[in-house]
Motif scaffolding. Structure first.
Motif, PDB file in Angstrom:
ATOM      1  N   TYR A   1      17.698  -8.759  35.056  1.00  0.00           N
ATOM      2  CA  TYR A   1      18.578  -7.601  35.237  1.00  0.00           C
ATOM      3  C   TYR A   1      19.973  -8.135  35.512  1.00  0.00           C
ATOM      4  N   THR A   2      20.984  -7.524  34.868  1.00  0.00           N
ATOM      5  CA  THR A   2      22.364  -7.919  35.121  1.00  0.00           C
ATOM      6  C   THR A   2      23.288  -6.758  34.758  1.00  0.00           C
ATOM      7  N   GLY A   3      24.536  -6.872  35.184  1.00  0.00           N
ATOM      8  CA  GLY A   3      25.533  -5.867  34.833  1.00  0.00           C
ATOM      9  C   GLY A   3      25.619  -4.703  35.799  1.00  0.00           C
ATOM     10  N   GLY A   4      24.941  -4.808  36.925  1.00  0.00           N
ATOM     11  CA  GLY A   4      24.956  -3.699  37.877  1.00  0.00           C
ATOM     12  C   GLY A   4      25.536  -4.074  39.216  1.00  0.00           C
ATOM     13  N   THR A   5      25.374  -3.177  40.179  1.00  0.00           N
ATOM     14  CA  THR A   5      25.990  -3.368  41.491  1.00  0.00           C
ATOM     15  C   THR A   5      24.990  -3.569  42.621  1.00  0.00           C
ATOM     16  N   THR A   6      23.731  -3.204  42.437  1.00  0.00           N
ATOM     17  CA  THR A   6      22.736  -3.343  43.495  1.00  0.00           C
ATOM     18  C   THR A   6      22.271  -4.796  43.581  1.00  0.00           C
ATOM     19  N   PRO A   7      22.367  -5.424  44.750  1.00  0.00           N
ATOM     20  CA  PRO A   7      21.892  -6.809  44.863  1.00  0.00           C
ATOM     21  C   PRO A   7      20.368  -6.878  44.694  1.00  0.00           C
ATOM     22  N   ASN A   8      19.910  -7.874  43.949  1.00  0.00           N
ATOM     23  CA  ASN A   8      18.475  -8.135  43.765  1.00  0.00           C
ATOM     24  C   ASN A   8      17.676  -6.882  43.425  1.00  0.00           C
ATOM     25  N   PRO A   9      18.022  -6.176  42.369  1.00  0.00           N
ATOM     26  CA  PRO A   9      17.287  -4.951  42.037  1.00  0.00           C
ATOM     27  C   PRO A   9      15.880  -5.256  41.545  1.00  0.00           C
TER      28      PRO A   9
END
Length: 174
Positions: free
Chosen positions: A32-40
């Protein structure tokens, strides 16, 4: 020379299955990449609220398979003209996106988009986004197709995408 690209083009199971059949691909990591939640986690990403895309990190040996082939396969295995979806998979987590490690890789990605634009009647909507944090997906997502070859989604969606890559890049098959 080992290189890695982080690419998103719908469900990561499909990209993983297609890339693993190519000689020179040393590793494919669903992530997962490109988002704002750490360690989704998968459940969070599926909501679309984290901003992450389902992606793969493709680690390959450029002395065996050129970077251009890795990227042309990417544009072959998914439809880069669909915004925030691939078929029935809908949401920003299924967007078509490329995440460069540096400016040189960004240029390679831009050239790949330009090449691929010749193959489609509709405009390519693939974005080039900052790489940011890459979180490996849960273990059960890694090499999912090989572990679940008779699963319905794999048969209906992953197999046709892998077959398109097999047909177009036969000289690079394992």
């Amino acid at each position: 020379m080992t290189t890695s690209f982080v690419l998103a083009g719908g469900c990561f199971w499909c990209l993983d299955a297609a890339y693993r059949q190519l000689r020179g691909v040393e590793q494919v990591i669903s992530c997962y990449t490109g988002g704002t939640t750490p360690n989704p986690n998968y459940e969070q990403v599926c909501t679309g609220a984290t901003g992450h895309a389902e992606a793969v990190e493709v680690v390959f040996d450029e002395t065996v398979i050129p970077a251009e082939v890795i990227l042309d396969a990417f544009f072959t295995m998914h439809d880069p003209t669909q915004l925030n979806r691939q078929g029935a998979d809908v949401g920003t987590q299924y967007r078509s996106a490329m995440f460069p490690h540096d400016d040189a890789q960004r240029e390679v990605f831009e050239a790949a988009i330009e090449r691929a634009s010749q193959w489609y009647d509709a405009p390519i909507v693939t974005t080039i986004e900052p790489l940011g944090e890459v979180t490996p997906a849960e273990e059960y997502h890694q090499d999912f197709f090989a572990k679940n070859p008779t699963q319905g989604y794999c048969l209906a969606v992953a197999v046709p995408k892998a077959n398109k890559v097999r047909a177009r890049f036969a000289e690079y098959l394992r």
